[in-house]
Design a protein around this motif. Sequence first.
Motif, PDB file in Angstrom:
ATOM      1  N   CYS A  37       0.838  -1.195   0.000  1.00 14.45           N
ATOM      2  CA  CYS A  37       0.000   0.000   0.000  1.00 14.45           C
ATOM      3  C   CYS A  37       0.882   1.259   0.000  1.00 14.45           C
ATOM      4  N   PRO A  38       0.533   2.280  -0.798  1.00 16.19           N
ATOM      5  CA  PRO A  38       1.321   3.519  -0.800  1.00 16.19           C
ATOM      6  C   PRO A  38       1.463   4.109   0.603  1.00 16.19           C
ATOM      7  N   GLY A  39       2.701   4.395   0.989  1.00 17.58           N
ATOM      8  CA  GLY A  39       2.970   4.998   2.293  1.00 17.58           C
ATOM      9  C   GLY A  39       3.008   4.031   3.450  1.00 17.58           C
ATOM     10  N   LYS A  40       2.807   2.754   3.197  1.00 24.30           N
ATOM     11  CA  LYS A  40       2.784   1.752   4.269  1.00 24.30           C
ATOM     12  C   LYS A  40       4.208   1.356   4.653  1.00 24.30           C
ATOM     13  N   GLU A  41       4.491   1.285   5.956  1.00 22.64           N
ATOM     14  CA  GLU A  41       5.814   0.883   6.425  1.00 22.64           C
ATOM     15  C   GLU A  41       5.896  -0.610   6.719  1.00 22.64           C
ATOM     16  N   GLU A  42       4.750  -1.253   7.015  1.00 26.18           N
ATOM     17  CA  GLU A  42       4.739  -2.680   7.307  1.00 26.18           C
ATOM     18  C   GLU A  42       4.897  -3.492   6.014  1.00 26.18           C
ATOM     19  N   PRO A  43       5.249  -4.791   6.131  1.00 25.13           N
ATOM     20  CA  PRO A  43       5.413  -5.616   4.924  1.00 25.13           C
ATOM     21  C   PRO A  43       4.115  -5.735   4.135  1.00 25.13           C
ATOM     22  N   ASN A  44       4.270  -6.016   2.844  1.00 33.39           N
ATOM     23  CA  ASN A  44       3.132  -6.291   1.969  1.00 33.39           C
ATOM     24  C   ASN A  44       2.456  -7.579   2.437  1.00 33.39           C
ATOM     25  N   ASP A  45       1.162  -7.498   2.739  1.00 33.70           N
ATOM     26  CA  ASP A  45       0.432  -8.675   3.210  1.00 33.70           C
ATOM     27  C   ASP A  45      -0.035  -9.582   2.074  1.00 33.70           C
ATOM     28  N   ASP A  46       0.126  -9.156   0.816  1.00 34.00           N
ATOM     29  CA  ASP A  46      -0.296  -9.953  -0.336  1.00 34.00           C
ATOM     30  C   ASP A  46       0.842 -10.863  -0.802  1.00 34.00           C
ATOM     31  N   SER A  47       0.481 -12.080  -1.192  1.00 31.81           N
ATOM     32  CA  SER A  47       1.427 -13.006  -1.811  1.00 31.81           C
ATOM     33  C   SER A  47       0.771 -13.600  -3.052  1.00 31.81           C
ATOM     34  N   ALA A  48       1.582 -13.994  -4.024  1.00 28.39           N
ATOM     35  CA  ALA A  48       1.030 -14.566  -5.248  1.00 28.39           C
ATOM     36  C   ALA A  48       2.019 -15.547  -5.853  1.00 28.39           C
ATOM     37  N   VAL A  49       1.493 -16.513  -6.611  1.00 32.43           N
ATOM     38  CA  VAL A  49       2.332 -17.524  -7.233  1.00 32.43           C
ATOM     39  C   VAL A  49       1.748 -17.921  -8.580  1.00 32.43           C
ATOM     40  N   ILE A 242      -2.721  -1.111 -12.935  1.00 31.15           N
ATOM     41  CA  ILE A 242      -1.913  -0.619 -11.809  1.00 31.15           C
ATOM     42  C   ILE A 242      -1.990   0.902 -11.718  1.00 31.15           C
ATOM     43  N   ARG A 243      -1.880   1.564 -12.865  1.00 36.05           N
ATOM     44  CA  ARG A 243      -1.867   3.034 -12.873  1.00 36.05           C
ATOM     45  C   ARG A 243      -3.174   3.597 -12.329  1.00 36.05           C
ATOM     46  N   LEU A 244      -4.308   3.084 -12.821  1.00 36.03           N
ATOM     47  CA  LEU A 244      -5.594   3.610 -12.373  1.00 36.03           C
ATOM     48  C   LEU A 244      -5.850   3.241 -10.910  1.00 36.03           C
ATOM     49  N   THR A 245      -5.454   2.048 -10.501  1.00 34.81           N
ATOM     50  CA  THR A 245      -5.643   1.643  -9.105  1.00 34.81           C
ATOM     51  C   THR A 245      -4.851   2.543  -8.164  1.00 34.81           C
ATOM     52  N   ASN A 246      -3.592   2.798  -8.500  1.00 36.93           N
ATOM     53  CA  ASN A 246      -2.773   3.677  -7.660  1.00 36.93           C
ATOM     54  C   ASN A 246      -3.326   5.099  -7.629  1.00 36.93           C
ATOM     55  N   ARG A 248      -6.455   5.910  -7.856  1.00 33.62           N
ATOM     56  CA  ARG A 248      -7.635   5.882  -6.993  1.00 33.62           C
ATOM     57  C   ARG A 248      -7.230   5.811  -5.517  1.00 33.62           C
ATOM     58  N   MET A 249      -6.226   5.017  -5.217  1.00 34.49           N
ATOM     59  CA  MET A 249      -5.788   4.888  -3.828  1.00 34.49           C
ATOM     60  C   MET A 249      -5.338   6.216  -3.245  1.00 34.49           C
ATOM     61  N   GLN A 250      -4.767   7.070  -4.088  1.00 34.74           N
ATOM     62  CA  GLN A 250      -4.222   8.330  -3.610  1.00 34.74           C
ATOM     63  C   GLN A 250      -5.124   9.525  -3.909  1.00 34.74           C
ATOM     64  N   SER A 251      -6.348   9.233  -4.409  1.00 35.43           N
ATOM     65  CA  SER A 251      -7.258  10.300  -4.787  1.00 35.43           C
ATOM     66  C   SER A 251      -8.206  10.631  -3.651  1.00 35.43           C
ATOM     67  N   ALA A 252      -8.584  11.909  -3.563  1.00 36.88           N
ATOM     68  CA  ALA A 252      -9.559  12.347  -2.563  1.00 36.88           C
ATOM     69  C   ALA A 252     -10.922  12.611  -3.186  1.00 36.88           C
ATOM     70  N   VAL A 253     -11.127  12.158  -4.437  1.00 37.31           N
ATOM     71  CA  VAL A 253     -12.394  12.379  -5.128  1.00 37.31           C
ATOM     72  C   VAL A 253     -13.461  11.492  -4.486  1.00 37.31           C
ATOM     73  N   THR A 254     -14.522  12.094  -3.969  1.00 34.65           N
ATOM     74  CA  THR A 254     -15.499  11.351  -3.174  1.00 34.65           C
ATOM     75  C   THR A 254     -16.429  10.490  -4.011  1.00 34.65           C
ATOM     76  N   ASP A 255     -16.622  10.813  -5.305  1.00 39.82           N
ATOM     77  CA  ASP A 255     -17.553  10.031  -6.104  1.00 39.82           C
ATOM     78  C   ASP A 255     -16.891   8.855  -6.805  1.00 39.82           C
ATOM     79  N   SER A 256     -15.612   8.652  -6.567  1.00 34.17           N
ATOM     80  CA  SER A 256     -14.904   7.491  -7.096  1.00 34.17           C
ATOM     81  C   SER A 256     -14.442   6.622  -5.933  1.00 34.17           C
ATOM     82  N   PRO A 257     -14.391   5.292  -6.144  1.00 32.32           N
ATOM     83  CA  PRO A 257     -13.863   4.442  -5.068  1.00 32.32           C
ATOM     84  C   PRO A 257     -12.403   4.780  -4.808  1.00 32.32           C
ATOM     85  N   GLY A 258     -11.956   4.585  -3.602  1.00 36.26           N
ATOM     86  CA  GLY A 258     -10.573   4.865  -3.277  1.00 36.26           C
ATOM     87  C   GLY A 258     -10.226   4.330  -1.908  1.00 36.26           C
TER      88      GLY A 258
END
Length: 270
Positions: A37-49, A242-246, A248-258
């Motif tokens: 997660c952007p700005g997160k200091e803890e390890p990434n909780d997601d794993s994939a194979v 990835i680009r659109l997800t990131n 949204r994660m960093q957006s403050a627009v209230t009518d879009s998910p984030g």
Amino acid sequence: MTTTLTASTTFYLESEMETATVHRCDQGSVAAYSHACPGKEEPNDDSAVVIHTANGGLVLAVADGVGGAPVGYKASAIAVQCLAESIAAHDLADDLRPAILDGIEKANEEILDMGTGAATTICVVEIQDRIARGYQVGDSMAVYVGGRGSVKWRSTPHSPVGYAIESGLLDETEAMHHDERHIVSNLVGSRFMHIEIGPSIPLAPRDTVLVASDGLFDNLHLNEIAELVRVGHPMERITALIRLTNDRMQSAVTDSPGKPDDLAVLLLAP
């Protein structure tokens, strides 16, 4: 970076990838990406194979350690490792379903034995001879998208909101902003875990298979995802996601998910 997955190859995603990678195999090309997660200091909780079996089968799996739970990143890593080890032990079998179920159940036992309260989701898709089948615990999801952007199948998140969408009590837009969207009702690391097995679905030549953590689905609408993944080189498709997800994660627009979150994505394209 583009590589080729030879028979009996297992590829674990790194937890902090700067860019996506593409891996060619008998079933097509798998684009892969994972990052905290952007700005997160803890390890990434997601794993994939990504697992390419000796007989040409392909298994994609994403696990998401429960945020806020102790060592969630360890729980997700155990889940994908147990899955890969179980499949390796049955590598020449024509039917991978027993190996996948055994791997998830073994992960459940190991995570419970840790005694820390750790837990994780897991979503698995196996593809053999262009037949896809999904397996699910929790709210990581799989989606099959046709060449014209239609959603041919998607898994149901094991959560109150996910079940409400499935039953028609909530629509997608309402669910994106629901206060209880983060609640998950079925986890690996629970004595009451159950594994949902999806239907066998033939894949057309232009179909795309997507497996991802809720870091993707909590930030993009399903129709947006389908439009982004249906055409283009696999690297272009996953980069657009990835680009659109990131954004949204960093957006403050209230009518879009984030919703800032860890992200893991696997995308199988022709």
